[in-house]
Design a protein around this motif. Structure first.
Motif: not given
Ligand code: SF4
Ligand code: SF4
Lengths: 667, 299, 206
Positions: C130, C134-135, C175, C177-179, C182-183
């Motif tokens: 994660x 992010x996922x 999987x 996330x796009x940004x 940012x994370x």
């Protein structure tokens, strides 16, 4: 007004006495520095320190200086005035001083107990001493007033505590009014079969006392009645008691119970309150055969005549003494008493609040009070422990601490449940031969013969599992569990979770204040603890007194208590009330409000504000008048008076302003 | 009002049937939903076990993104029980503990985000009962689930410790919905007992045992199927039945469906659109059900 | 029978960590831990306690008494499924589930969790995946966990994986996330905050 004028004989001479209170004060405050500082204050002629000012030698220090004429006013810097202000005032009075030329500076609760830092604590103590010294200079030599005491007593609540207090007072020759809300006296104790730890029969020891109450020439017993209103003050209370109609004339009814037999309802149909709903009664009933007074009651909620206006009134027909009176009305009795003892008891915790224990869901889950009725020979099953299916249980689980020791319900320990659970374990085991399991968190048996009783139970082969029950439920994991209730708990002494299948669960519910405790406390103007129990004046030294003089506490209304403790406390409350009455008079504190007539504009602002109705209005003079005997010194009127005409002894403007200035100027 | 929809990782994989049926049901009930753009994982139970502050940061990002969408009163629809709990927990801790709040605020700012605490986290059960109402659901029922006996299973994290929409010990929202759909509900004591969570994947014996206890009890009480509201519960209870069979002697098979799939079924929506084709254990035959039971397919 | 271990049951004070209890109690709302009355409600309601080496109640007692080594290496916390039953029922409102989390974190930080036990491994794998994407991707997560703990088990699970894949319930891709940036900025800032706390000499919570 100058300070000099306020002193009885010339310049005021103030003595300052700083107490160490062992290390309670001296451990944090530099007492010597405070004394040195006090010596520098105007009007101070003596300043001393002592280990325990409240002790005899401490008081003698003050008395000696008074007698030697070194001082005429006293400041003691020590603890809260709640406990020892009377001590020091008495000491002053004993050697001819005026006890009101006295002021206490509370440097324990207000300073040493709440400050850790020595320097600032000492500074704060100095400021408080400075304030007290400035204030005491303005004190006036007030006098207490005396009023005679009415020697009759009102006792509220007819459980074992109220009964015992009533008999004690009545035997001492006082006239007692005993007021009980239910149709009979006896309270919770009347519902029990046996009492722990001796297992003597509850009825055998209680019913003789109940009939004594009934027969005692000095006791007026009013059942089915409630105190509606209280006025007045210590020694001179006026009470209004509301007597609900029983629709049966108490003077005529002899308790033959023919009427109940004759009621058009052939069988009981309504929840029997005395049997906590385990049996049914008719609309006309007596709570139980030994009810006192043994007088039938008609419950208008369920009586066919009251509900529909149509009934043959067979009960009235059959009564030869014509005791039944459908027209009876509520009555209000007014009485004057000198003292009041509250013995309003408790209620049991509502077990359905803990969903995990299945009360109300599974019919074989009972509360302890219900089981008290089941094991009672006069109860709904004639003393047999039977399940709803008519069978005897083979295994029974007793769950301790239901509604106690839990932040979500009641934090406190209900104190009696361990012992009554042991008693019930014994009785159930004896009556059914069932395996009995006690689930407890801690076994609490501090009382005479209590631990021995626990011992006995263990030897009787009752099981004890140390663990709070997690769940009572009906899902089975093994064939043996099918069709049973399963109690799940950790056996904490073994460190394993156990599942125990049982036929019956007894929830040992805790004790709670009566649902209307808060209303009652307001009516009698006393205080409650956060849990709602009536608050005693001091937990150790005044356990049966309240903050309202003349009102005493007995039994479980003050906190959970077993029968021996209730009786002991009832005796103590009776003794305290007697002592107060036998003095023949009470002394009233002079901290009352007074009107300076020349300033009073007659605006009447104060009159309706007084919570004790102590202010009346003299229309001829157009001035307010304070009745010193009624005034409690709450100060409401003083604060409200727009023209400053109302002042209060011991709290005059100059006293208060000087006290404030004492602190502020020092700081 | 549009609900911001937070699917969570499970609904994109093992829980796809939940994702599909929830969307279908929302459409049927005219509940507008909009998926949270670029949402991230909630952290589940594992994140908390490694780094508490980062676990809160994960949730805070989701909350911040959601708050940016709605103007001050975002309602977030969170179907997965683990996500529901994770987000709620973050919300509570941010409110209760200023130290955590301060830290999270700074970290959010570093990522160009901000969260003021105004998002409401809601489970679809809560939304359907409180916002939509049973009448509207009832009006939409075309093919009542008559004769079907349902064991409603909530699992743990949906009601504990934060759910305010239902009773912690005896929740009844799902029962209410099932009754409206025409199904019969059974009363059973295990509806909030833990299914084993991720233990089925790690310490299989233990995880399976927990799921097995739940399934057998539902069977014993005469349930035709178990309705769930959490992707992990559904996965555990359904996909391991073969193993439970071998290991503990689970008796036959028990269908386990999402409550949303059952709603869709009663609304007359197609099996495929509800993701019913993804089930390992097929639901009882529709016709048999409509005829009032008796011939239920029970695997 | 396993090795007889009776001789080392005695616990000497020197072997305890007197600060362990207060350290665990420093988690948000953790001070209530010290009020435990050892009633066993937590163990009784816990669905996993039958499988634990110490019951939750015992863990609480051991934490208070400073049995750090035993608690950190026990299986109990790794069996906790975070069902919150204990937290909800504890009569002293002790957040036992959070205590379990705190113990897990400390065990991972100090590297003393039971090795090759799947739960801590899954937790760490989950955490890292994660952190990166992010996922979480369930399939890959499980694969990595089995590789690290018990590769043979993976073969046994293959059938379940296949069945899931066939029904479209398990993807093969990862999987994300796009940004992601940012994370990452969020996480880096969080780490800096923690470091700053530590530098400021603040008691750092487990
Ligand atoms: S339930 Fe709470 S008080 Fe009871 S043993 Fe567990 S942690 Fe302690
Ligand atoms: S949260 Fe963990 S320790 Fe507590 S009851 Fe659930 S599984 Fe047991």
């Amino acid at each position: 007004m100058s300070a000099v004028n306020a002193s009885p004989n010339g310049t005021p001479k103030v003595g300052v006495y700083v107490c160490h209170c062992g290390i309670n004060i001296a451990g944090v405050i530099d007492v010597t520095k405070v004394v040195e500082f006090a010596k520098t204050l105007p009007n101070v002629t003596v300043a001393q320190e002592y280990k325990f000012m409240c002790s005899d030698p401490g008081q003698e220090l003050i008395q000696k200086d008074l007698k030697d004429g070194k001082i005429d006013r006293v400041v003691v810097a020590s603890c809260s005035p709640l406990m020892h202000e009377p001590t020091f005032r008495r000491a002053m009075a004993a050697c001819g001083g005026n006890p009101f030329l006295f002021q206490m500076a509370n440097i324990r609760e207000h300073v040493s107990w709440v400050n850790k830092e020595k320097g600032s604590a000492t500074e704060k103590a100095k400021a408080l001493v400075a304030a007290a010294v400035r204030r005491v200079v303005f004190h006036k030599p007030l006098q207490k007033t005396q009023v005679p005491v009415n020697s009759d007593v009102l006792i509220v609540g007819g459980g074992i505590s109220g009964i015992h207090a009533a008999l004690t007072m009545a035997d001492a020759g006082r006239k007692v009014y005993l007021v009980e809300r239910e149709p009979t006296i006896g309270g919770h104790m009347a519902k029990f079969d046996k009492t722990f730890p001796t297992l003597d029969c509850s009825a055998c020891i209680l019913t003789p006392k109940m009939s004594q109450v009934r027969a005692h020439p000095n006791i007026t017993l009013w059942t089915y009645s409630e105190v509606a209103e209280i006025e007045g003050y210590v020694g001179n209370f006026k009470a209004r008691v509301r007597r609900k109609p029983k629709y049966v004339d108490e003077g005529l009814c002899v308790g033959c119970l023919e009427c109940i037999e004759a009621c058009i309802f052939k069988k009981g149909k309504f929840k029997d309150e005395f049997n906590v709903g385990l049996s049914l009664r008719k609309p006309i009933y007596v709570p139980f055969p030994q009810a006192t007074p043994l007088v039938a009651v008609i419950d208008p909620e369920t009586c066919a005549f009251f509900r529909t206006g149509k009934c043959k009134q067979t009960c009235a027909e059959v009564c030869e003494r014509k005791a039944i009176d459908f027209n009876q009305k509520e009555e209000i009795k007014e009485i004057n008493v000198g003292a009041i003892i509250l013995a309003t008891g408790f209620k049991t915790f509502d077990a359905s609040r803990i969903a995990r224990y299945g009360y109300g869901k599974y019919p074989t889950v009972y509360t302890s009070l219900e089981v008290e009725r089941l094991v009672n020979a006069a109860g709904p099953t004639g003393g047999e422990v039977l399940l709803p299916n008519g069978q005897k249980p083979k295994a029974v689980g007793i769950v301790h601490c239901v509604g106690s020791r839990d932040e979500k319900t009641n934090r406190y320990c209900s104190r009696v449940c361990c012992m009554y659970s042991l008693k019930l374990a014994h009785l159930i085991h004896e009556r059914t031969g069932a395996e009995v399991y006690n689930f407890y968190i801690d076994m609490r048996t501090p009382g005479k013969g209590y631990e021995e009783f626990y011992d006995r139970l263990m030897k009787e082969n009752v099981h004890f599992i140390r663990g709070r029950v997690a769940e009572v439920s009906d899902w089975a994991m093994t064939p043996e569990e099918e069709g049973k209730l399963v109690i799940r708990a950790e056996d904490t002494l073994v460190g394993a979770v156990r599942r125990i299948p049982v036929d019956m669960v007894v929830l040992s519910v805790g004790l709670e204040p009566q649902p209307d405790a808060d209303e009652v406390r307001r009516r009698f103007n006393i205080s409650c603890s956060t849990e709602g129990w009536f608050l005693e004046r001091h937990p150790k030294l005044a356990p049966v007194s309240t903050f309202t003089d003349g009102i005493f506490l007995a039994g479980a209304c003050q906190g959970p208590k077993d029968i021996p403790d209730c009786v002991a406390q009832a005796g103590a409350a009776a003794a305290e009330a007697l002592a107060m009455i036998d003095r023949g008079h009470v002394e009233l504190e002079p901290n009352t409000a007074f009107v300076t007539e020349e300033f009073c504009s007659g605006c009447k602002t104060c009159v309706p504000l007084c919570p004790y109705s102590a202010i009346s209005f003299d229309t001829s003079k157009n001035k307010a008048v304070v009745n010193g005997a009624l005034c409690k010194g709450c100060g409401t009127c003083v604060a409200a008076c727009p023209s400053g005409a109302l002042q209060q002894n011991l709290f005059t403007d100059e006293e208060i302003f000087n006290e404030i200035e004492g602190v502020v100027k020092y700081v | 009002m549009t609900y911001v929809y937070f699917p969570g990782c499970s609904l994109t994989s093992t829980g796809r049937g939940y994702h599909e049926s929830l969307q279908e049901v929302c459409r049927a009930l005219e509940v507008p939903i909009q998926e949270l753009e670029d949402w991230n994982c909630c952290g589940a139970t594992s994140y908390m076990a490694v780094d508490e502050s980062k676990a809160f940061a994960l949730s805070a990002r989701n909350l911040a993104l959601a708050e940016r969408l709605g103007n001050g009163s975002t309602q977030m629809m969170v179907p997965c029980a683990a996500c529901y709990l994770g987000l709620n927990k973050a919300q509570h801790y941010l409110q209760e503990f200023p130290a955590i709040r301060g830290k999270v605020d700074k970290a959010l700012a570093a990522a160009g985000l901000a969260y003021s605490g105004r998002v409401q986290i809601r489970h679809p059960l809560d939304i359907f009962i409180k916002d939509i109402g049973r009448d509207k659901i009832a009006a939409r029922v075309a093919k009542p689930l008559a004769g079907l006996k349902v064991a409603c299973y909530y699992g743990c994290q949906l009601v504990r410790p934060y759910a305010e929409f239902d009773d912690q010990h005896n929740p009844t929202t799902m029962e209410t919905i099932m009754t409206v759909l025409g199904a019969e509900v059974i009363d059973w004591p295990l509806k909030t007992r833990c299914c084993g969570g991720s233990l089925t994947g790690t310490i299989e014996d233990v995880g399976l045992r927990l799921s097995y206890i739940i399934l057998t009890e539902a069977q014993k009480r005469g349930a035709d199927l178990v309705a769930t509201a959490c992707p992990l519960c559904q996965f555990n209870l359904e996909c391991y039945q073969g193993k439970m069979n071998g290991r503990f002697g689970l008796n036959g098979k028990v269908p386990v469906a999402y409550f949303t799939q059952l709603m869709g079924l009663a609304f007359g929506l197609s099996n495929k659109s509800l993701g019913l084709n993804r089930l390992f254990v097929p639901l009882p035959e529709r016709r048999a059900v409509a005829a009032g039971g008796g011939a239920h397919v029970r695997g | 029978m396993e090795k007889w271990q009776g001789w080392d049951k005695i616990q000497y004070e020197a072997g305890l960590d007197p600060h362990f209890g207060t350290k665990i109690a420093s988690i948000p709302g953790g001070d209530k831990l010290l009020a435990c009355i050892q009633c066993g409600t937590c163990s009784g309601v816990c669905p996993l306690s039958p499988y634990m080496d110490y019951t939750p109640r015992q863990i609480v007692a051991m934490i208070r008494a400073g049995f750090k080594a035993e608690v950190l290496s026990s299986y109990t916390t790794w069996l906790c499924a975070s069902c919150y039953s204990c937290t909800v029922e504890c009569p002293k409102e002790i957040k036992i589930t959070d205590v379990m989390y705190a113990v897990k974190r400390m065990a991972i930080q100090e590297g003393v969790y039971p090795k090759r036990f799947p739960t801590p491994v899954l937790a760490s794998e989950f955490f890292h995946s994660v952190e990166k994407t992010g996922r979480s991707t369930e399939s890959w997560l499980l694969v990595r966990m089995y590789l690290k703990t018990n590769p043979f088990k993976m073969l046994k699970q293959a059938m379940l994986g296949f069945n899931l894949w066939r029904r479209g319930r398990m993807g093969v891709g990862v999987e994300s996330i796009k940004r992601k940036d940012e994370l990452h900025r969020l996480f880096t800032a969080m780490e800096n905050e923690t470091r700053a706390e530590r530098r400021a000499g603040q008691e750092v919570r487990p």
